[in-house]
Every structure is written in C-alpha cells, then in structure tokens.
Design a protein around this motif. Structure first.
Motif, short mmCIF file in Angstrom:
data_model
loop_
_atom_site.label_atom_id
_atom_site.label_comp_id
_atom_site.label_asym_id
_atom_site.label_seq_id
_atom_site.Cartn_x
_atom_site.Cartn_y
_atom_site.Cartn_z
N ILE A 139 26.45 2.63 -31.90
CA ILE A 139 27.47 3.11 -30.95
C ILE A 139 28.39 4.13 -31.60
CG2 ILE A 139 29.48 2.38 -29.61
CD1 ILE A 139 27.94 -0.19 -28.96
N LEU A 140 28.81 3.85 -32.84
CA LEU A 140 29.67 4.82 -33.56
C LEU A 140 28.94 6.13 -33.80
CD1 LEU A 140 31.52 2.54 -36.14
CD2 LEU A 140 32.50 3.73 -34.18
N ALA A 141 27.64 6.05 -34.14
CA ALA A 141 26.88 7.28 -34.38
C ALA A 141 26.76 8.09 -33.09
CB ALA A 141 25.49 6.92 -34.93
N LEU A 142 26.49 7.43 -31.97
CA LEU A 142 26.41 8.15 -30.69
C LEU A 142 27.76 8.76 -30.31
CD1 LEU A 142 24.15 5.78 -28.56
CD2 LEU A 142 23.62 8.09 -29.34
N PHE A 143 28.83 8.04 -30.58
CA PHE A 143 30.17 8.57 -30.31
C PHE A 143 30.43 9.81 -31.16
CE2 PHE A 143 34.84 8.48 -30.92
CZ PHE A 143 35.21 8.64 -29.60
N GLY A 144 30.03 9.76 -32.44
CA GLY A 144 30.21 10.91 -33.35
C GLY A 144 29.39 12.11 -32.89
N VAL A 145 28.13 11.88 -32.49
CA VAL A 145 27.30 12.98 -31.99
C VAL A 145 27.93 13.57 -30.73
CG1 VAL A 145 25.04 13.51 -30.94
CG2 VAL A 145 25.16 12.12 -33.02
N GLY A 146 28.47 12.73 -29.87
CA GLY A 146 29.13 13.21 -28.66
C GLY A 146 30.33 14.08 -28.98
N LEU A 147 31.11 13.68 -29.98
CA LEU A 147 32.26 14.50 -30.36
C LEU A 147 31.84 15.85 -30.91
CD1 LEU A 147 34.65 11.86 -32.03
CD2 LEU A 147 34.95 13.04 -29.86
N VAL A 148 30.79 15.88 -31.74
CA VAL A 148 30.30 17.14 -32.31
C VAL A 148 29.81 18.04 -31.19
CG1 VAL A 148 28.49 18.16 -33.74
CG2 VAL A 148 29.77 16.19 -34.57
N TRP A 161 30.53 22.72 -27.49
CA TRP A 161 30.64 23.19 -26.12
C TRP A 161 31.98 23.89 -25.88
CZ3 TRP A 161 27.86 24.63 -22.31
CH2 TRP A 161 28.41 24.79 -21.04
N HIS A 162 33.05 23.36 -26.44
CA HIS A 162 34.36 24.00 -26.27
C HIS A 162 34.42 25.36 -26.95
CE1 HIS A 162 36.69 21.23 -23.88
NE2 HIS A 162 36.17 20.21 -24.56
N ARG A 163 33.64 25.59 -27.98
CA ARG A 163 33.58 26.92 -28.60
C ARG A 163 32.87 27.91 -27.69
NH1 ARG A 163 31.86 25.56 -34.75
NH2 ARG A 163 33.83 24.67 -35.39
#
Length: 194
Positions: A174-183, A188-190
C-alpha cells in the motif's frame, strides 16, 4: 347417536399426536428457516421460574448453520408439550435445528431434534432411529447449508492475523502504491499545472 355422544369414546381419551420427524422437503424447509443448527452435548438443565420451564444448556461440538462459538448455548425449555424432550436427557449428544433469535432461542420442536449415539440419529418424537446414520443426517443438512464448523478449543486456536505474512507485506504494498501515485501526480502537474 345419543349413546355415542354420552359415552366417552376413544376420541375423548386420545393423546395428542406428535408430528413426525422432519425428512425430505420438510427437512429442507426446517433448515432454511433455522437460525442455528448445532451438534453438541446436553450438559445440564437449569430450572426456570415455573415448574414447567427451564433452560437446557448445550455445549457445542459443531455448527451446521449459524455463527460458530465455543460458548454454551442456553435454550429455553417448556415441558407442557407431551412430545417435547421425550428422547433427550442430560449427557446426550444431540443435533438441534433451532429457530428464532440464537441468543434467546427456545428448545426446538421435537421433530427438529435428534439424539446422536453409536453412529445413529434417534428422533426425539419417535425414539426410533432416523432413516440412515448420523453421518447421513449431518451430510443432508450440510449439503443444504454448506457449513460445518468446529469451535476453537481455546483462544490460541481462534482466528488470528499473521503479522509477518499478511499485515507487513500488504502494508508495504500500500505504501509503495501511494508513493508511485505521488510520483505520477508530480509528473502530471509538471505537464499540466492547472
């Protein structure tokens, strides 16, 4: 006619008949309507407030329907029926099809109760063995409910969660998926800052 009406006949002295044990479609209906189907030992009978009431305490061995628990099951008894409790007594292994609230259930009608001994299921109503063996009766009920659960003997056997094999790997995933989502969100914001 006058003689027949004045002289008491067989109808006056007839004992109420007990319904036959549930079999076939009646068994299917009884299983469907049941809130609890339990195999257990009739541990004791506690007296009630009146002379014709009390509680049968059943120590569960297996559950064919309902929530599995190692707690004793109290069933309210009423000894008014001439059929009720004709074949069961303290110390017997019994199979009971119970209806109503499992927490405050009444003892089942005699046609929904069997004494289990020597591989045979004996009806509370007739005192005669049911068609087939104890295993046959249990298999018929189990085929309708899809359940056969045994209560845990102690807390160590109860359901638990393996932290090393379940919680930690799932937590890291779950933490890894959350980290990938943040990256991905940062990338996307760039691309599109709006």
């Amino acid at each position: 006619m006058l003689t027949a009406a004045l002289l008491p006949g067989a109808a006056v002295f007839a004992q109420p008949s007990c319904p036959p044990p549930v079999e076939g479609l009646a068994l299917q209906a009884a299983v469907h309507d049941a809130s609890l189907i339990v195999i257990g030992t009739w541990a004791r009978t506690e007296p009630g407030a009146t002379t014709d009431s009390g509680r049968a305490i059943i120590q569960p061995e297996a559950f064919l329907k309902g929530a599995t628990s190692a707690r004793d099951i109290p069933l309210a008894t009423s000894f008014r029926s001439p059929c009720r409790g004709t074949a069961g007594a303290t110390g017997d292994r019994v199979l009971l099809i119970v209806t109503g609230d499992p927490e405050h259930a009444p003892f089942p009608e005699p046609e929904r109760a069997w004494v289990l001994a020597n591989g045979r299921a004996t009806s509370f109503v007739t005192g005669a063995p049911a068609a087939g063996t104890e295993a046959d009766l249990v298999a018929r009920i189990r085929s309708l409910t899809g359940q056969y659960t045994v209560p845990a003997a102690d807390q160590a056997q109860g359901a638990g969660m393996d932290w090393g094999k379940t919680v930690l790997p799932v937590g890291f995933a779950i933490l890894a998926l959350f980290g990938v989502g943040l990256v991905l969100m940062r990338i996307w914001h760039r691309i599109d800052p709006s």
